[in-house]
Design a protein around this motif. Structure first.
Motif, PDB file in Angstrom:
ATOM      1  N   LYS A 271      -0.751  -2.091   7.950  1.00 29.83           N
ATOM      2  CA  LYS A 271      -0.156  -2.851   6.845  1.00 29.83           C
ATOM      3  C   LYS A 271       0.076  -1.952   5.645  1.00 29.83           C
ATOM      4  N   TYR A 272       1.237  -2.132   5.033  1.00 30.08           N
ATOM      5  CA  TYR A 272       1.564  -1.363   3.829  1.00 30.08           C
ATOM      6  C   TYR A 272       1.934  -2.308   2.684  1.00 30.08           C
TER       7      TYR A 272
ATOM      8  N   ARG B 261      -8.988  -5.620   0.387  1.00 30.68           N
ATOM      9  CA  ARG B 261      -8.224  -6.745   0.928  1.00 30.68           C
ATOM     10  C   ARG B 261      -8.656  -7.026   2.370  1.00 30.68           C
ATOM     11  N   PRO B 262      -8.702  -8.278   2.808  1.00 29.61           N
ATOM     12  CA  PRO B 262      -8.611  -9.450   1.932  1.00 29.61           C
ATOM     13  C   PRO B 262      -9.923  -9.635   1.180  1.00 29.61           C
TER      14      PRO B 262
ATOM     15  N   PHE C  69      -2.771  -8.403   0.758  1.00 37.05           N
ATOM     16  CA  PHE C  69      -1.442  -7.821   0.548  1.00 37.05           C
ATOM     17  C   PHE C  69      -1.107  -6.935   1.731  1.00 37.05           C
ATOM     18  N   GLY C  70       0.142  -6.533   1.791  1.00 40.84           N
ATOM     19  CA  GLY C  70       0.584  -5.612   2.832  1.00 40.84           C
ATOM     20  C   GLY C  70       1.371  -6.317   3.916  1.00 40.84           C
TER      21      GLY C  70
ATOM     22  N   SER D 208       4.142  -8.183  -1.868  1.00 35.63           N
ATOM     23  CA  SER D 208       3.535  -8.584  -0.583  1.00 35.63           C
ATOM     24  C   SER D 208       2.227  -9.327  -0.805  1.00 35.63           C
ATOM     25  N   MET D 209       1.889  -9.602  -2.076  1.00 37.88           N
ATOM     26  CA  MET D 209       0.614 -10.275  -2.359  1.00 37.88           C
ATOM     27  C   MET D 209       0.647 -11.714  -1.831  1.00 37.88           C
ATOM     28  N   THR D 210      -0.447 -12.141  -1.235  1.00 41.25           N
ATOM     29  CA  THR D 210      -0.553 -13.520  -0.750  1.00 41.25           C
ATOM     30  C   THR D 210      -1.960 -14.041  -1.049  1.00 41.25           C
TER      31      THR D 210
END
Ligand SMILES: [Zn+2]
Length: 356
Positions: A216-217, A237-238, A204-205, A194-196
């Protein structure tokens, strides 16, 4: 004189004893021909001799049945059959497939993995798992709906750039469809991050499904991503810091089972200096696992004439780390295929069994 054959079994046992929309993972075409083959796992190839039957129940749903001719469906079935012999869990897994002419130029295929978090008997709460896996734990999720959707590039098919060959022969200028399908199915089983990264910030999440939809998970795969001595999910995060690490070319998969089959070493994850959505972090590193490497299936690029019919022991290790039960792999080192053994002579049979 009585003749008998002496078989010496030498088991080389590796010491290792041995927004939030789900991000689509994609496979991209790479220029050039590889002419490499990674053979099917013995457990499938030698299934008759080994008396192995498929344990997983994988169903394909064709969203556009008129687009699929027998040659295509046979190739897809080959990938299904390989996975069915490697997964030990037996709840039905539903894979929707379709051809699309809206995929970008280099993309061969992409996969959407459906997710669930905090379900009954989840190994860990507050992580997303592939629905295909969650169903194995929570029978209530086994409602017949799709667990993943794989979209294949129709333009590439129509340009005759796929090989649907079942025999594993690399064909010049063609992308091996069985290889591609095997790869995409691994994403749908949970090999997905889920990393962006957007501008400089890493994040992530994904939002909770079907409950806790405001929370968010991370995906369970994300739990084992490591940069130097830090797990990425422990970074705020972020953040700029996370963004730097996601493009550091220095991220490794630190799962216990994965390392166990890799001489206690964490395999390298694809983390190029320029973020590539759909490719970065959710794959093994292309350079560390080049064409022909037994663990090259889950790299982000596929070359023409690159045939890989085996997920490889590292991908199976990752799947074990995220909770799946997988078959041990047996690799026969000698005799080689077609090698003749004289009756009455002694011969050393070498196998490698990966003990998880
Ligand atoms: Zn991929």
């Amino acid at each position: 004189m009585k003749r008998f054959m002496l078989l010496v079994f030498l088991f080389t046992i590796t010491k290792i004893s041995i927004g939030q929309y789900s991000i689509l993972t994609k496979s991209e075409a790479k220029a050039g021909n590889a002419f490499t083959v990674v053979e099917e796992p013995s457990i499938y190839k030698d299934r008759v001799a080994l008396n192995k039957i498929a344990q997983a129940n994988i169903q394909i749903v064709y969203e556009d049945p008129g687009e699929w001719i027998l040659e295509h469906t046979d190739a897809l079935d080959e990938a299904v059959n390989i996975w069915s012999h490697l997964l030990k869990d037996n709840t039905q897994i539903v894979i929707n497939v379709k051809w699309s002419d809206s995929l970008s130029g280099a993309t061969l295929a992409e996969t959407k993995t459906y997710l669930r978090n905090n379900f009954a008997n989840a190994p860990k709460n507050n992580f997303h798992y592939a629905k295909a896996f969650a169903k194995q734990k929570d029978a209530g999720l086994n409602d017949g709906s799709k667990d993943m959707r794989i979209t294949f590039n129709k333009a590439k098919r129509d340009s005759n750039l796929f090989s649907f060959d079942l025999d594993g022969i690399p064909i010049k200028d063609k992308y091996d469809f069985v290889t591609l399908a095997l790869h995409e199915m691994a994403h749908g089983l949970g090999f997905t991050s889920s990393m962006t990264k957007s501008s400089s910030n890493g994040d992530f999440g994904e939002l909770g499904i079907p409950t806790n939809t405001a929370q968010k998970y991370p995906k369970i795969y994300d739990e084992y991503l490591k940069h130097d001595n830090n797990y990425l999910i422990n970074i705020a995060r972020p953040s700029y810091e996370l963004g730097q690490q996601l493009t550091s070319n220095n991220v490794y998969y630190d799962g216990t089972k994965t390392k166990k089959v890799n001489n206690n070493s964490a395999p390298k994850i694809y983390a190029p200096s320029a973020w590539k959505s759909g490719s970065s972090i959710g794959h093994f590193d292309e350079t560390a696992f080049p064409e022909g490497d037994p663990n090259s299936l889950l790299t982000p690029f596929l070359s023409a004439a690159e045939v890989i019919r085996n997920p490889g022991y590292l991908v199976l290790g990752v799947l074990e780390d995220i909770g799946w039960n997988v078959e041990r792999q047996i690799t026969t080192i000698s005799p080689k295929p077609g090698e003749e053994i004289m009756r009455g002579s002694s011969y050393t049979i070498k196998c490698m069994i990966i003990l998880m």
